[in-house]
Design an enzyme around this catalytic site. Structure first.
Site, mmCIF file in Angstrom:
data_model
loop_
_atom_site.group_PDB
_atom_site.id
_atom_site.type_symbol
_atom_site.label_atom_id
_atom_site.label_comp_id
_atom_site.label_asym_id
_atom_site.label_seq_id
_atom_site.Cartn_x
_atom_site.Cartn_y
_atom_site.Cartn_z
ATOM 1 N N HIS A 114 30.334 -31.223 71.233
ATOM 2 C CA HIS A 114 30.712 -32.623 71.520
ATOM 3 C C HIS A 114 29.706 -33.292 72.445
ATOM 4 O O HIS A 114 30.017 -34.310 73.078
ATOM 5 C CB HIS A 114 32.117 -32.685 72.136
ATOM 6 C CG HIS A 114 33.194 -32.359 71.150
ATOM 7 N ND1 HIS A 114 34.488 -32.104 71.522
ATOM 8 C CD2 HIS A 114 33.167 -32.229 69.797
ATOM 9 C CE1 HIS A 114 35.205 -31.827 70.448
ATOM 10 N NE2 HIS A 114 34.430 -31.892 69.381
ATOM 11 N N ALA A 225 42.304 -19.140 82.832
ATOM 12 C CA ALA A 225 41.046 -18.572 82.307
ATOM 13 C C ALA A 225 40.297 -17.756 83.357
ATOM 14 O O ALA A 225 39.733 -16.695 83.049
ATOM 15 C CB ALA A 225 40.166 -19.710 81.806
HETATM 16 C C1 BV8 Z 1 34.655 -35.851 63.065
HETATM 17 C C2 BV8 Z 1 34.311 -37.072 73.559
HETATM 18 C C3 BV8 Z 1 33.817 -36.422 60.946
HETATM 19 C C4 BV8 Z 1 33.525 -36.342 74.528
HETATM 20 C C5 BV8 Z 1 35.999 -36.044 72.204
HETATM 21 C C6 BV8 Z 1 40.333 -33.282 60.319
HETATM 22 C C7 BV8 Z 1 39.023 -32.846 60.144
HETATM 23 C C8 BV8 Z 1 37.970 -33.494 60.763
HETATM 24 C C9 BV8 Z 1 38.208 -34.601 61.601
HETATM 25 C C10 BV8 Z 1 39.503 -35.028 61.790
HETATM 26 C C11 BV8 Z 1 40.563 -34.376 61.156
HETATM 27 N N1 BV8 Z 1 41.693 -35.013 61.513
HETATM 28 C C12 BV8 Z 1 41.375 -36.030 62.369
HETATM 29 C C13 BV8 Z 1 40.059 -36.068 62.537
HETATM 30 C C14 BV8 Z 1 39.352 -37.048 63.379
HETATM 31 C C15 BV8 Z 1 39.177 -36.596 64.825
HETATM 32 C C16 BV8 Z 1 40.327 -35.795 65.366
HETATM 33 O O1 BV8 Z 1 40.288 -34.584 65.424
HETATM 34 N N2 BV8 Z 1 41.349 -36.496 65.817
HETATM 35 C C17 BV8 Z 1 42.479 -35.801 66.420
HETATM 36 C C18 BV8 Z 1 42.948 -36.555 67.640
HETATM 37 C C19 BV8 Z 1 43.547 -35.668 65.362
HETATM 38 N N3 BV8 Z 1 37.960 -35.815 64.944
HETATM 39 C C20 BV8 Z 1 36.790 -36.458 65.088
HETATM 40 O O2 BV8 Z 1 36.685 -37.668 65.065
HETATM 41 C C21 BV8 Z 1 35.534 -35.619 65.264
HETATM 42 N N4 BV8 Z 1 34.544 -36.099 64.359
HETATM 43 O O3 BV8 Z 1 35.503 -35.181 62.585
HETATM 44 O O4 BV8 Z 1 33.691 -36.470 62.364
HETATM 45 C C22 BV8 Z 1 32.668 -37.112 60.356
HETATM 46 C C23 BV8 Z 1 32.349 -36.796 59.051
HETATM 47 C C24 BV8 Z 1 31.275 -37.446 58.473
HETATM 48 C C25 BV8 Z 1 30.544 -38.379 59.197
HETATM 49 C C26 BV8 Z 1 30.893 -38.676 60.506
HETATM 50 C C27 BV8 Z 1 31.962 -38.050 61.088
HETATM 51 C C28 BV8 Z 1 34.949 -35.770 66.675
HETATM 52 C C29 BV8 Z 1 35.789 -35.055 67.674
HETATM 53 C C30 BV8 Z 1 35.158 -35.158 69.079
HETATM 54 C C31 BV8 Z 1 35.797 -36.281 69.799
HETATM 55 N N5 BV8 Z 1 35.295 -36.357 71.174
HETATM 56 N N6 BV8 Z 1 35.597 -36.404 73.408
HETATM 57 C C32 BV8 Z 1 34.207 -36.449 75.843
HETATM 58 O O5 BV8 Z 1 34.513 -37.574 76.270
HETATM 59 O O6 BV8 Z 1 34.417 -35.389 76.466
HETATM 60 S S1 BV8 Z 1 37.476 -35.245 72.013
HETATM 61 C C33 BV8 Z 1 38.017 -34.513 73.446
HETATM 62 O O7 BV8 Z 1 39.030 -33.563 73.035
HETATM 63 C C34 BV8 Z 1 36.993 -33.714 74.186
HETATM 64 O O8 BV8 Z 1 35.767 -33.586 73.527
HETATM 65 C C35 BV8 Z 1 37.650 -32.338 74.273
HETATM 66 O O9 BV8 Z 1 36.697 -31.387 74.339
HETATM 67 C C36 BV8 Z 1 38.415 -32.320 73.010
HETATM 68 C C37 BV8 Z 1 39.449 -31.239 72.880
HETATM 69 O O10 BV8 Z 1 40.267 -31.239 74.033
HETATM 70 P P1 BV8 Z 1 40.468 -29.850 74.808
HETATM 71 O O11 BV8 Z 1 39.124 -29.372 75.244
HETATM 72 O O12 BV8 Z 1 41.279 -28.929 73.983
HETATM 73 O O13 BV8 Z 1 41.229 -30.309 76.113
HETATM 74 P P2 BV8 Z 1 42.788 -30.627 76.286
HETATM 75 O O14 BV8 Z 1 42.941 -31.336 77.574
HETATM 76 O O15 BV8 Z 1 43.318 -31.240 75.037
HETATM 77 O O16 BV8 Z 1 43.458 -29.181 76.402
HETATM 78 C C38 BV8 Z 1 43.158 -28.352 77.519
HETATM 79 C C39 BV8 Z 1 43.854 -27.033 77.278
HETATM 80 O O17 BV8 Z 1 43.529 -26.149 78.348
HETATM 81 C C40 BV8 Z 1 45.375 -27.128 77.244
HETATM 82 O O18 BV8 Z 1 45.873 -26.386 76.147
HETATM 83 C C41 BV8 Z 1 45.818 -26.453 78.569
HETATM 84 O O19 BV8 Z 1 47.041 -25.761 78.425
HETATM 85 C C42 BV8 Z 1 44.688 -25.505 78.799
HETATM 86 N N7 BV8 Z 1 44.447 -25.162 80.205
HETATM 87 C C43 BV8 Z 1 44.535 -25.978 81.289
HETATM 88 N N8 BV8 Z 1 44.176 -25.284 82.395
HETATM 89 C C44 BV8 Z 1 43.845 -24.026 81.985
HETATM 90 C C45 BV8 Z 1 44.014 -23.937 80.600
HETATM 91 N N9 BV8 Z 1 43.775 -22.819 79.902
HETATM 92 C C46 BV8 Z 1 43.343 -21.744 80.599
HETATM 93 N N10 BV8 Z 1 43.140 -21.750 81.944
HETATM 94 C C47 BV8 Z 1 43.396 -22.862 82.662
HETATM 95 N N11 BV8 Z 1 43.202 -22.841 83.999
#
Ligand code: BV8
Length: 245
Positions: A114, A225
């Protein structure tokens, strides 16, 4: 005790949870970055086109938080880098995170799918460069000179994640897939576990809580982690030493 580990081709996927104990905010859950705002209002090309100041301010706050002196790699980052150095098989660390904590811990076999918060890109000419500076709409691109088109070199929703060919290839032949600190809600990263399952890999999730993807993993380690990752990697290493000498 799970079967002794015979893995020789390991893929690790990390998310915001691996950096949480280093003091960086996660996206979802209590006090997450997305708690009071919608991702499409801050992390899409359309949002940047419509409200560049708001989007740049969001990333300025995160860049400054990352550069704060109190933020450093935690035991999970450090254990992953140490394991990579000692492991004789194929290893790739894929991170969804845009922070540089894996690099600061010493990880080298690392891909930021990303993008990276400490790199800036020109939306006009594509020129990209390392930078810790705030980005303002008054800045001009050092390559093409255009003003107001500099953005963080991160992958927004609707943009293609990076290194996907390489990531798909290593996933397609891995025998161990470990997901650490990710909610499994963003694709294509959220689909990696299914690729690993299809090729018969052992699948392990390390997270403090159950996620929407937990049922797809053979094993779940419910622990922070910084505690679970060093222990898990040490156990793999002991197995490999016992089995392979
Ligand atoms: C794309 C920007 C296609 C950077 C981010 C199906 C297939 C493909 C795509 C899609 C699909 N369905 C929908 C899509 C579109 C979309 C998508 O996934 N939408 C979701 C919401 C449904 N995906 C996209 O748009 C992607 N692009 O598919 O392009 C394409 C094809 C042709 C031509 C062009 C394009 C792009 C996805 C990237 C988006 N960018 N952010 C930034 O600002 O940082 S997303 C954002 O979420 C971040 O990047 C982050 O990395 C990502 C995932 O989040 P997590 O890292 O999991 O973080 P989160 O807070 O959610 O969870 C934290 C976890 O840690 C929790 O579970 C918690 O319990 C745990 N935790 C907390 N503390 C601890 C811990 N675990 C252990 N120890 C601890 N101490």
């Amino acid at each position: 005790m799970p079967n002794p580990c015979r893995s020789s081709r390991i893929v690790v996927l990390t998310g915001a949870g691996v950096s949480a104990e280093s003091g960086l905010a996660t996206f979802r859950g209590a006090s997450g970055l997305w708690e009071n705002v919608r991702p499409k209002d801050l992390a899409t090309p359309e949002a940047f086109a419509k409200r560049p100041l708001k989007v740049l301010a969001f990333y300025t706050a995160r860049r400054r938080a990352l550069l704060a002196s109190a933020v450093a790699p935690n035991a999970a980052h450090i254990a992953l880098a140490a394991f990579e150095r000692r492991f004789r098989g194929e290893f790739l660390l894929v991170t969804q995170n845009v922070d540089d904590l894996h690099e600061r811990a010493g990880s080298q076999k690392l891909r930021h799918m990303h993008g990276e918060l400490l790199r800036t890109r020109c939306a006009n000419c594509g020129h990209e460069f390392a930078s810790t500076a705030d980005i303002s709409t008054a800045d001009s691109c050092p390559a093409c000179g255009r003003v107001g088109r500099l953005r963080p070199a991160v992958v927004w929703f609707g943009e293609m994640p990076l290194f996907m060919d390489e990531i798909s290839a290593v996933l397609g032949r891995c025998d161990l897939f470990i997901a650490i600190g990710t909610s499994g809600q963003v694709y294509p990263a959220a689909g990696f576990v299914e690729i690993a399952r299809r090729v018969g890999a052992r699948t392990v999730e390390i997270n403090i809580e159950k996620t929407t993807a937990s049922s797809l993993f053979q094993e779940s380690v419910r622990s922070p982690a910084s505690n679970a990752v060093p222990i898990f990697l040490e156990r793999i290493e002991c197995d490999l030493l016992r089995l392979n000498g």
